[in-house]
Design an enzyme around this catalytic site. Structure first.
Site, PDB file in Angstrom:
ATOM      1  N   TYR A  44      24.844 -15.996 -15.094  1.00 15.11           N
ATOM      2  CA  TYR A  44      23.777 -15.634 -16.048  1.00 15.11           C
ATOM      3  C   TYR A  44      22.415 -16.102 -15.343  1.00 15.11           C
ATOM      4  O   TYR A  44      21.213 -15.569 -15.880  1.00 15.11           O
ATOM      5  CB  TYR A  44      23.716 -16.342 -17.534  1.00 15.11           C
ATOM      6  N   HIS A 102      35.447 -18.147 -15.621  1.00 15.86           N
ATOM      7  CA  HIS A 102      34.561 -16.712 -16.018  1.00 15.86           C
ATOM      8  C   HIS A 102      35.319 -15.689 -16.138  1.00 15.86           C
ATOM      9  O   HIS A 102      35.287 -14.879 -16.968  1.00 15.86           O
ATOM     10  CB  HIS A 102      33.134 -16.738 -15.369  1.00 15.86           C
TER      11      HIS A 102
END
Length: 266
Positions: A44, A102
């Site tokens: 992010y 992730h």
């Protein structure tokens, strides 16, 4: 935060909130109004801003459940270790409360990658180990290889993607399902059941979607928001009746809204 405590619900999703000043202010505001679970990721590009928001808030660090995720390209053993240290530095903390794989793609190799997560937990750099976007088969493999229990599996979940089989598997094994895209990325209003319930209640279809998730045992949604009004709305959605829940459960349409290249789907 106590390592045995439930993961606070809801969490604040920060994907896409990559303007540093806005992200830090969002985190500060969220903490001030009652959020205690913050979700970020190396992917992010906002860990430093999330850390600034925590550091400049009035909420003690020990009261905040902080999660981040290791980028798929960083899942080779030495990269996991090196980039986790960088994440901790950017976040300004000595440890996170939850460290995720992730995506089970890129450099991910279960037998090589997962032992490093165990080591990081033993060293105190993460309190809990999690995975994201794992199927039941991948979860089973990870459970066999990890010494640590899997605290959470973060997946896309909403009324058009209820993930019933995956949720049942996770419930039986005390794995919390952390639900991303709970507001359906602007498509909730296109679902008749959600729109009708929202109209009856004088609320939004997104609020109904979030309420449905929060009433599912073992699910912690992480809606994204920036403005205070939306943050407050996501913190306190309506309570649905049994009939309203049944109407949403009966939706037959299925749609996955998040589809990055190379992902392993649930």
């Amino acid at each position: 935060m106590d390592e045995t405590a439930p993961i606070p619900s809801p969490g604040l999703g920060t994907s896409g909130n990559d303007d540093p000043d806005r992200c830090a202010e969002t985190v500060r505001t969220a903490l001030e109004i009652g959020y205690r679970h913050l979700d970020t990721a190396q992917m992010y590009d906002n860990e430093a801003a999330v850390g600034e928001g925590i550091a400049t808030s009035d909420v003690p660090r020990e009261d905040v459940f902080l999660a981040t995720k290791v980028h798929p390209s960083n899942l080779a053993p030495e990269d996991v270790r090196e980039t986790t240290d960088r994440s901790l530095e950017r976040l300004g903390v000595e440890r996170v409360d939850l460290l995720y794989v992730h995506w089970p793609t890129g450099a991910y190799d279960a037998e090589a990658t997962l032992p490093v997560f165990d080591e990081l937990r033993e060293e105190g750099k993460t309190a809990r180990v999690g995975v994201s976007n794992f199927t039941t088969d991948l979860l089973e493999e990870a459970r066999e290889l990890l010494d640590a229990p899997i605290a959470a599996n973060q997946v896309e979940m909403h009324p058009l993607l209820p993930q019933d089989d995956l949720l049942a598997y996770c419930r039986e094994r005390d794995v919390t399902v952390v639900a991303y895209a709970p507001l359906m990325q602007g498509e909730a209003g296109d679902v008749d059941a959600l729109a009708d319930i929202a109209a009856d209640r004088g609320t939004t279809p997104e609020a109904v979607s979030l309420a449905w998730l929060r009433q599912r045992d073992g699910v912690v949604p992480i809606p994204k928001a920036t403005g205070e009004a939306h943050l407050r709305a996501n913190l306190d959605p309506p309570t649905l009746s049994a009939d309203e829940v049944a109407r949403i459960d009966a939706i037959e349409e299925r749609e996955r809204l998040v589809d990055p290249d190379g992902a392993a789907w649930n």
